[in-house]
Scaffold this motif. Structure first.
Motif, PDB file in Angstrom:
ATOM      1  N   GLU A  91     -21.099  36.386  -4.332  1.00  0.00           N
ATOM      2  CA  GLU A  91     -20.286  35.849  -3.236  1.00  0.00           C
ATOM      3  C   GLU A  91     -19.415  34.680  -3.703  1.00  0.00           C
ATOM      4  OE1 GLU A  91     -19.971  37.390  -0.369  1.00  0.00           O
ATOM      5  OE2 GLU A  91     -21.375  38.857  -1.211  1.00  0.00           O
ATOM      6  N   LEU A  92     -19.998  33.751  -4.453  1.00  0.00           N
ATOM      7  CA  LEU A  92     -19.239  32.588  -4.909  1.00  0.00           C
ATOM      8  C   LEU A  92     -18.127  32.984  -5.875  1.00  0.00           C
ATOM      9  CD1 LEU A  92     -22.070  29.947  -5.547  1.00  0.00           C
ATOM     10  CD2 LEU A  92     -20.457  29.991  -3.636  1.00  0.00           C
ATOM     11  N   GLU A  93     -18.460  33.819  -6.854  1.00  0.00           N
ATOM     12  CA  GLU A  93     -17.479  34.182  -7.866  1.00  0.00           C
ATOM     13  C   GLU A  93     -16.369  35.052  -7.276  1.00  0.00           C
ATOM     14  OE1 GLU A  93     -19.087  35.587 -11.565  1.00  0.00           O
ATOM     15  OE2 GLU A  93     -20.722  34.118 -11.543  1.00  0.00           O
ATOM     16  N   SER A  94     -16.736  35.977  -6.404  1.00  0.00           N
ATOM     17  CA  SER A  94     -15.723  36.839  -5.790  1.00  0.00           C
ATOM     18  C   SER A  94     -14.774  36.035  -4.913  1.00  0.00           C
ATOM     19  CB  SER A  94     -16.393  37.944  -4.966  1.00  0.00           C
ATOM     20  OG  SER A  94     -17.174  38.791  -5.776  1.00  0.00           O
ATOM     21  N   TYR A  95     -15.338  35.114  -4.143  1.00  0.00           N
ATOM     22  CA  TYR A  95     -14.499  34.302  -3.249  1.00  0.00           C
ATOM     23  C   TYR A  95     -13.589  33.376  -4.054  1.00  0.00           C
ATOM     24  CZ  TYR A  95     -13.182  31.414   0.753  1.00  0.00           C
ATOM     25  OH  TYR A  95     -12.467  30.756   1.724  1.00  0.00           O
ATOM     26  N   ALA A  96     -14.156  32.738  -5.071  1.00  0.00           N
ATOM     27  CA  ALA A  96     -13.353  31.842  -5.913  1.00  0.00           C
ATOM     28  C   ALA A  96     -12.265  32.622  -6.640  1.00  0.00           C
ATOM     29  CB  ALA A  96     -14.244  31.122  -6.922  1.00  0.00           C
ATOM     30  N   LEU A  97     -12.581  33.820  -7.086  1.00  0.00           N
ATOM     31  CA  LEU A  97     -11.588  34.651  -7.755  1.00  0.00           C
ATOM     32  C   LEU A  97     -10.422  34.961  -6.820  1.00  0.00           C
ATOM     33  CD1 LEU A  97     -10.771  36.381 -10.230  1.00  0.00           C
ATOM     34  CD2 LEU A  97     -11.976  38.271  -9.137  1.00  0.00           C
ATOM     35  N   GLY A  98     -10.759  35.327  -5.574  1.00  0.00           N
ATOM     36  CA  GLY A  98      -9.711  35.629  -4.610  1.00  0.00           C
ATOM     37  C   GLY A  98      -8.807  34.443  -4.346  1.00  0.00           C
ATOM     38  N   SER A 100      -8.310  31.899  -6.359  1.00  0.00           N
ATOM     39  CA  SER A 100      -7.563  31.589  -7.577  1.00  0.00           C
ATOM     40  C   SER A 100      -6.396  32.551  -7.784  1.00  0.00           C
ATOM     41  CB  SER A 100      -8.496  31.629  -8.794  1.00  0.00           C
ATOM     42  OG  SER A 100      -9.431  30.564  -8.758  1.00  0.00           O
ATOM     43  N   MET A 101      -6.599  33.829  -7.457  1.00  0.00           N
ATOM     44  CA  MET A 101      -5.503  34.786  -7.593  1.00  0.00           C
ATOM     45  C   MET A 101      -4.395  34.490  -6.587  1.00  0.00           C
ATOM     46  SD  MET A 101      -7.465  38.394  -8.440  1.00  0.00           S
ATOM     47  CE  MET A 101      -5.934  39.296  -8.640  1.00  0.00           C
ATOM     48  N   GLU A 102      -4.779  33.960  -5.454  1.00  0.00           N
ATOM     49  CA  GLU A 102      -3.803  33.619  -4.423  1.00  0.00           C
ATOM     50  C   GLU A 102      -3.058  32.326  -4.735  1.00  0.00           C
ATOM     51  OE1 GLU A 102      -3.877  32.106   0.254  1.00  0.00           O
ATOM     52  OE2 GLU A 102      -5.574  33.275  -0.543  1.00  0.00           O
ATOM     53  N   ARG A 103      -3.784  31.342  -5.274  1.00  0.00           N
ATOM     54  CA  ARG A 103      -3.219  30.009  -5.427  1.00  0.00           C
ATOM     55  C   ARG A 103      -2.748  29.683  -6.840  1.00  0.00           C
ATOM     56  NH1 ARG A 103      -8.024  26.941  -1.946  1.00  0.00           N
ATOM     57  NH2 ARG A 103      -7.401  27.776   0.099  1.00  0.00           N
ATOM     58  N   GLY A 104      -3.251  30.406  -7.842  1.00  0.00           N
ATOM     59  CA  GLY A 104      -2.874  30.066  -9.211  1.00  0.00           C
ATOM     60  C   GLY A 104      -3.201  31.188 -10.170  1.00  0.00           C
ATOM     61  N   HIS A 139     -17.017  32.961 -16.572  1.00  0.00           N
ATOM     62  CA  HIS A 139     -17.338  33.018 -15.141  1.00  0.00           C
ATOM     63  C   HIS A 139     -16.960  31.720 -14.420  1.00  0.00           C
ATOM     64  CE1 HIS A 139     -19.424  36.918 -14.910  1.00  0.00           C
ATOM     65  NE2 HIS A 139     -19.645  36.691 -16.193  1.00  0.00           N
ATOM     66  N   LYS A 140     -17.040  30.601 -15.114  1.00  0.00           N
ATOM     67  CA  LYS A 140     -16.629  29.336 -14.494  1.00  0.00           C
ATOM     68  C   LYS A 140     -15.111  29.280 -14.313  1.00  0.00           C
ATOM     69  CE  LYS A 140     -18.653  25.500 -15.826  1.00  0.00           C
ATOM     70  NZ  LYS A 140     -19.232  24.448 -16.701  1.00  0.00           N
ATOM     71  N   ALA A 141     -14.382  30.088 -15.074  1.00  0.00           N
ATOM     72  CA  ALA A 141     -12.923  30.106 -14.967  1.00  0.00           C
ATOM     73  C   ALA A 141     -12.459  30.560 -13.590  1.00  0.00           C
ATOM     74  CB  ALA A 141     -12.324  31.006 -16.046  1.00  0.00           C
ATOM     75  N   PHE A 142     -13.280  31.324 -12.885  1.00  0.00           N
ATOM     76  CA  PHE A 142     -12.899  31.770 -11.542  1.00  0.00           C
ATOM     77  C   PHE A 142     -12.628  30.578 -10.613  1.00  0.00           C
ATOM     78  CE2 PHE A 142     -15.959  35.546 -12.334  1.00  0.00           C
ATOM     79  CZ  PHE A 142     -15.010  36.185 -13.118  1.00  0.00           C
ATOM     80  N   PHE A 143     -13.226  29.436 -10.954  1.00  0.00           N
ATOM     81  CA  PHE A 143     -13.134  28.261 -10.087  1.00  0.00           C
ATOM     82  C   PHE A 143     -12.038  27.291 -10.517  1.00  0.00           C
ATOM     83  CE2 PHE A 143     -17.295  30.110  -9.923  1.00  0.00           C
ATOM     84  CZ  PHE A 143     -17.637  30.082  -8.580  1.00  0.00           C
ATOM     85  N   VAL A 144     -11.381  27.589 -11.643  1.00  0.00           N
ATOM     86  CA  VAL A 144     -10.388  26.669 -12.196  1.00  0.00           C
ATOM     87  C   VAL A 144      -9.197  26.490 -11.267  1.00  0.00           C
ATOM     88  CG1 VAL A 144      -8.663  26.432 -14.022  1.00  0.00           C
ATOM     89  CG2 VAL A 144     -11.022  27.008 -14.612  1.00  0.00           C
ATOM     90  N   ALA A 145      -8.723  27.576 -10.692  1.00  0.00           N
ATOM     91  CA  ALA A 145      -7.506  27.509  -9.884  1.00  0.00           C
ATOM     92  C   ALA A 145      -7.755  27.812  -8.413  1.00  0.00           C
ATOM     93  CB  ALA A 145      -6.469  28.488 -10.439  1.00  0.00           C
ATOM     94  N   CYS A 146      -8.999  27.723  -7.982  1.00  0.00           N
ATOM     95  CA  CYS A 146      -9.314  28.113  -6.601  1.00  0.00           C
ATOM     96  C   CYS A 146      -8.888  27.065  -5.584  1.00  0.00           C
ATOM     97  CB  CYS A 146     -10.803  28.433  -6.444  1.00  0.00           C
ATOM     98  SG  CYS A 146     -11.896  26.993  -6.500  1.00  0.00           S
ATOM     99  N   GLY A 147      -8.659  25.838  -6.030  1.00  0.00           N
ATOM    100  CA  GLY A 147      -8.214  24.794  -5.122  1.00  0.00           C
ATOM    101  C   GLY A 147      -9.290  24.307  -4.182  1.00  0.00           C
TER     102      GLY A 147
END
Length: 231
Positions: A91-98, A100-104, A139-147
């Motif tokens: 849940e955390l990784e999928s949400y953060a990925l989404g 991040s793809m939207e914002r960066g 896997h931590k990269a999913f959170f880099v651009a999630c804002g």
């Protein structure tokens, strides 16, 4: 205002915590180990007080259990705990990925590509600890651009448990190493294609497969040989 030095040395508790944390998440202190305040204090060359305080900090991360009159125990996780952790990861990784793809998306792709490129170099020379670090970075990269710093903070709070599972229950199967590499490649490609559905589906399959490997290790109540690893 009194000036304070910028490079103050860490306290004894902080140094003890860092060393113990590193040893647990890298599998040097394996599941099932009982840690004695006295023995650890002697090893670190300090009193028992900072060791006791470090044990409490490790317990707050879910890595140890403090047992009165006995010491500090590094418990085997239960299959249910692994399931819960993997469900949370999905849940955390999928949400953060989404996000991040939207914002960066470009920044996300760059953050994923760096560890993945290093993983690719291991085709002819697998290095366990290096791969584990790269896997963690990926896997931590999913959170880099999630804002969302709070989302990253929540993931960081469970990341030590994720690392400890990797270190204790990694698979020696070379074929599974290739499966893992292919899954990471599919995620990178999906991000490059802006295909969120494909990326999240791969994350789900990847983490569920890992969950099954960890669960099998727990059923045997014996961590796999730490010199043979995969994930």
């Amino acid at each position: 205002m009194t000036a304070l030095p910028l490079d103050r040395p860490k306290s004894l508790t902080a140094r003890a915590f860092d060393r113990l944390l590193h040893s647990i998440v890298h599998g040097e202190i394996a599941y099932g180990t009982m840690l004695s305040e006295k023995a650890v204090a002697e090893t670190f060359g300090t009193s028992k007080t900072p060791i006791r305080e470090a044990f409490f900090q490790l317990q707050s991360l879910g890595l140890v259990e403090i047992q009165p009159q006995r010491g500090c125990y590094v418990p085997f996780p239960t299959i249910d705990k692994v399931r819960e952790l993997c469900e949370l990861r999905i849940e955390l990784e999928s949400y953060a990925l989404g996000l991040s793809m939207e914002r960066g998306q470009a920044r996300l792709l760059e953050a994923l590509s760096s560890p993945f490129a290093e993983m690719e170099k291991m085709r002819d020379g697998y290095q366990r600890e290096t791969y584990h670090t790269l896997d963690q970075d990926f896997h931590k990269a999913f959170f880099v651009a999630c804002g969302n710093s709070l989302l990253a903070e929540v993931y960081g709070s469970v990341d030590p448990r994720i690392q400890a599972l990797r270190a204790n229950f990694s698979s020696p199967n070379e074929q599974l190493f290739e499966v893992s590499r292919n899954e990471h490649a599919a995620i990178v490609q999906a991000v490059a294609d802006r295909n969120l559905e494909s990326a999240t589906a791969t994350i789900r399959d990847h983490i569920n497969r890992v969950r099954d490997i960890y669960s099998e290790g727990i059923e045997t109540r014996k961590p796999l040989d730490p010199t043979l690893a995969h994930l």
